[in-house]
Structures are given as C-alpha cells and as structure tokens.
Design a protein around this motif. Structure first.
Motif, short mmCIF file in Angstrom:
data_model
loop_
_atom_site.label_atom_id
_atom_site.label_comp_id
_atom_site.label_asym_id
_atom_site.label_seq_id
_atom_site.Cartn_x
_atom_site.Cartn_y
_atom_site.Cartn_z
N GLN A 133 -1.09 1.64 6.77
CA GLN A 133 -0.65 2.30 5.53
C GLN A 133 -1.78 2.26 4.68
O GLN A 133 -1.87 3.19 3.58
N MET A 134 -3.23 1.40 5.02
CA MET A 134 -4.24 1.48 4.22
C MET A 134 -4.76 2.56 4.57
O MET A 134 -5.43 3.52 3.79
N GLU A 135 -5.01 3.18 5.86
CA GLU A 135 -5.48 4.36 6.18
C GLU A 135 -4.65 5.67 5.70
O GLU A 135 -5.37 6.78 5.33
N ARG A 136 -3.44 5.50 5.39
CA ARG A 136 -2.68 6.53 4.94
C ARG A 136 -2.71 6.48 3.53
O ARG A 136 -2.20 7.63 2.68
N GLY A 189 0.77 5.93 -11.48
CA GLY A 189 -0.17 5.37 -12.59
C GLY A 189 -1.27 4.52 -11.80
O GLY A 189 -2.17 4.02 -12.57
N VAL A 190 -1.46 4.74 -10.79
CA VAL A 190 -2.60 4.03 -9.87
C VAL A 190 -3.65 5.12 -9.23
O VAL A 190 -3.21 5.84 -8.68
N ALA A 191 -4.78 4.77 -9.74
CA ALA A 191 -5.90 5.60 -9.25
C ALA A 191 -7.00 5.04 -8.11
O ALA A 191 -7.47 5.67 -7.49
N ALA A 192 -6.79 3.74 -8.19
CA ALA A 192 -7.78 3.29 -7.08
C ALA A 192 -7.16 1.73 -6.89
O ALA A 192 -6.59 1.25 -7.80
N VAL A 193 -7.65 1.14 -5.77
CA VAL A 193 -6.96 -0.17 -5.25
C VAL A 193 -8.12 -1.23 -4.96
O VAL A 193 -9.11 -0.91 -4.06
N PHE A 231 0.89 -0.98 -0.09
CA PHE A 231 -0.01 -0.05 -0.06
C PHE A 231 0.96 1.27 -0.01
O PHE A 231 0.70 2.39 -0.59
N ARG A 232 1.99 1.14 0.58
CA ARG A 232 2.94 2.42 0.56
C ARG A 232 3.27 2.60 -0.98
O ARG A 232 3.31 3.95 -1.33
N ARG A 233 3.79 1.63 -1.66
CA ARG A 233 4.16 1.78 -2.90
C ARG A 233 2.83 2.15 -4.00
O ARG A 233 2.99 3.11 -4.89
N LEU A 234 1.96 1.40 -3.80
CA LEU A 234 0.78 2.02 -4.61
C LEU A 234 0.32 3.52 -4.26
O LEU A 234 -0.16 4.08 -5.30
N ASP A 235 0.44 3.85 -3.13
CA ASP A 235 0.13 5.22 -2.75
C ASP A 235 1.04 6.25 -3.44
O ASP A 235 0.58 7.18 -3.94
N ALA A 236 2.38 5.92 -3.70
CA ALA A 236 3.37 6.67 -4.32
C ALA A 236 3.27 6.33 -5.64
O ALA A 236 4.18 7.25 -6.68
N ASP A 237 2.71 5.44 -6.36
CA ASP A 237 2.52 5.18 -7.89
C ASP A 237 1.53 5.96 -8.27
O ASP A 237 0.25 5.90 -8.25
#
Length: 350
Positions: free
Chosen positions: A179-182, A139-143, A131-137
């Motif tokens: 990390q999900m909350e952040r 190219g990602v709009a939603a998970v 989730f840290r990586r996806l937050d910083a990516d």
C-alpha cells in the motif's frame, strides 16, 4: 552483558523483538512475562540506554498522547475523518493526524513504544488501510511515517509469527509495504532509533528518509530464519550496492545513520529531537509545489526504476507527451502566469 527491559503496558501479548544487536552473543531466553506486561526484550549494552528514556522523542505538537486523533475519539460521536482514523482492531497503535491544523501533510505514527513498535497482524492491516485512505484523500499532499519512542519499528511481533507469515501474507490489501508503494503521495520516513527487519523494509518503502543520529538499520532475517517478503533482499542492493547489501544482510551488521547517509540510504541526518520536524519540513516543501505534477513525477521516477535506462527514458517521453497533449490553452496560460508570479517570491528553505 545483556539487559532485559520489562515495561508495563496494557497490551497483554508477549513481544519478542527481532533485535539481537550483539551478533557475538546468543539470544538470552526472556524471563517469564508478568501479567499485563510485554515479555523481556534483549538489548545489548551500548546501543540502547540502560535507563529508559521516558521523555518525548519528537518536538512536535502531536507527539504527545493527547493527540488530535484521541481527542476526536473521545468527544466526537460521529465517524472520524480519514486523517484521524485507525482500524478498530489496532486500537490507538496506528495514529493518523495532520501535521498541524489545516495542514496538507499527514503524519502516520506507529504507536507501540513499550514494545519498540513491534508489529502485530492487526497493526499491519491498519497501517495498510491508513495509506489506502491517505492516497484517496484529496486533502493530503504528502505523508510522514514515524515511530513513537526509542525505535522507528523493531520488526514483527514474533509471538504471532505464524499469524503474520501465513494465511493472508499475499493479500495486498493487508500489506503495508504494497500500500505504501501504491500510494501516489510522497512518503517521508522519520527514522529515530532502530529500524529492524520488517521495520527496515517499511523504511525502504518510503520515498525519502530523514534519520536521527541514533538511527540504526538492521536486517536480522538471516539470524532468525525469516525469509524476506517485503522487498529488502532486492531493494537494499539497488540503493547501497550489492556487495554492501550482502554484508549487511548476511552478517546482520547494523547500518548507522552516518553510514546510511554516506551510502545514499538516507537524505538527511538531524538530532533525534528534530527528526519529525525535519520530515514535516520536507513534506511541506513538497506540498507547496504543483500537486498534480508531484504525483506524476513520483510515479515516473519509481516506475522508471523498474526498467533499464533506455526504456525508462522512453517511458518519460511517452508520459510527457500525454501530459502536454492533455493540457488546454487556458492551462498553458495559467502555467505561465504561475511561473511569473513565483519569480518574485523568496526561495524555499530547502
């Protein structure tokens, strides 16, 4: 009568599930584990099928073992990108992959189905890192967050309870719920089967929940003498009301999918085979919108929930003022052009 399931797996750790569905019966001690197998998981009659379902739960191109992640892992000698990486400690137990090639929707899968997706410490660290990586990516709009097999997540692997609950328990970098909350990106939980205790808490960390008809949310903290630390004691009462939350947590009463929808815990109920596809559909609808505003909107909703209504409205007013003051004339013109262009397009399926 209780049934014991002893699936074979490459994971040599013994797994003690948090599930003791029948609260009128004591937990039966599991038989000695076989070498190379997880330990027996007591499951009460009627809530899980006697015969193990070996079919794929989700009708989704990446729900099979030959995933994008695994293909890259085998053929690509270079380090994988953030959309397809896991912690080296977790093996392939936490998978991260696009919903489809080129999609701005990422799918995170808890991939330990033979143990009903019970979490080990390395899995928690990997899930937090994902989730840290996806937050910083960018190219990602939603998970989407899902679990493979018959459970979303059956909680913590209690054979490693001391490792899980002591030591790094306050380390936010290794805490998946923190990390999900952040995470600034919206998270849609795809709940098929059981979400038990820690799994229930992870579900509550999602922004939107899609549940299969078999879904059951169960809090077994009181049964096993485990003190909640991922927010269940505080969040649940704010979602379904304090009286219902007390009954659910103090009696370990399961919340069915129908109850969860009635009480406002889940957004959608679909057939189990459609859970993942529906969650992806919701994420794709989010991804079609103004990306910056989606991030800011999620933030003001979630931050406002921590305040009383008066201060929450003041927070909204302050952030709106900052947002519009930061816009140039060109950005206002682009907004008007975009709105005019959207008026001729068909409405969203949602």
């Amino acid at each position: 009568m209780l049934y014991f399931l002893t699936p074979k797996t490459n994971d040599t750790s013994r797994v003690t599930s948090l599930i003791n569905i029948n609260r009128y019966l004591p937990i039966c001690p599991p038989p000695p584990p076989k070498v190379g197998s997880t330990c027996s998981i007591a499951v009460s009659k009627g809530l899980l099928p006697k015969k193990r379902d070996t079919s794929t739960r989700y009708s989704h191109p990446h729900s099979r073992r030959s995933s994008v992640y695994q293909t890259e892992k085998l053929v690509n000698p270079t380090p994988p990108d953030p959309m397809a990486a896991t912690s080296p400690d977790s093996g392939d137990l936490i998978l991260v992959e696009p919903a489809k090639p080129g999609s701005r929707v990422a799918v995170v899968t808890i991939n330990r189905p033979k143990a009903l997706n019970a979490l080990t410490r390395p899995m928690m660290v990997s899930l937090a890192a994902a989730f840290r990586r996806l937050d910083a990516d960018d190219g990602v709009a939603a998970v989407v967050l899902a679990g493979r097999g018959r459970a979303f997540c059956s909680g913590v692997d209690l054979t490693a309870a001391e490792e899980v609950f002591k030591g790094d328990v306050k380390d936010p970098a290794a805490d998946p719920v923190v990390q999900m909350e952040r995470c600034r990106k919206p998270i849609v939980g795809a709940i098929a089967g059981f979400a038990v205790t820690a799994g229930f808490e992870i579900a509550l960390a999602c922004d939107i929940l899609v549940a299969g008809r078999s879904a059951k949310f169960i809090d077994t903290h009181a049964k096993f003498g485990i003190f909640p630390s991922w927010g269940l004691s505080q969040k649940l009462s704010r979602v379904i009301g304090p009286n219902r939350a007390r009954e659910v947590s103090l009696t370990c009463m399961p919340i069915t999918a129908e109850m969860a929808e009635k009480w406002g815990l889940v957004n959608h109920i679909v057939d189990d085979t459609q859970v993942l596809s529906k969650a992806i559909e919701v994420c794709e609808a989010i991804a079609r919108n103004n990306r910056n505003l989606v991030v800011l909107y999620k933030s003001v909703i979630n931050d406002g929930l921590q305040l009383d209504l008066e201060h929450a409205r003041a927070l909204e007013k302050e952030r709106a003022h900052d947002y519009y003051n930061g816009m140039t004339k060109e950005q206002f013109a682009s907004m008007q052009k975009f709105i005019q262009g959207r008026s001729s397009k068909p409405p969203s399926k949602l």
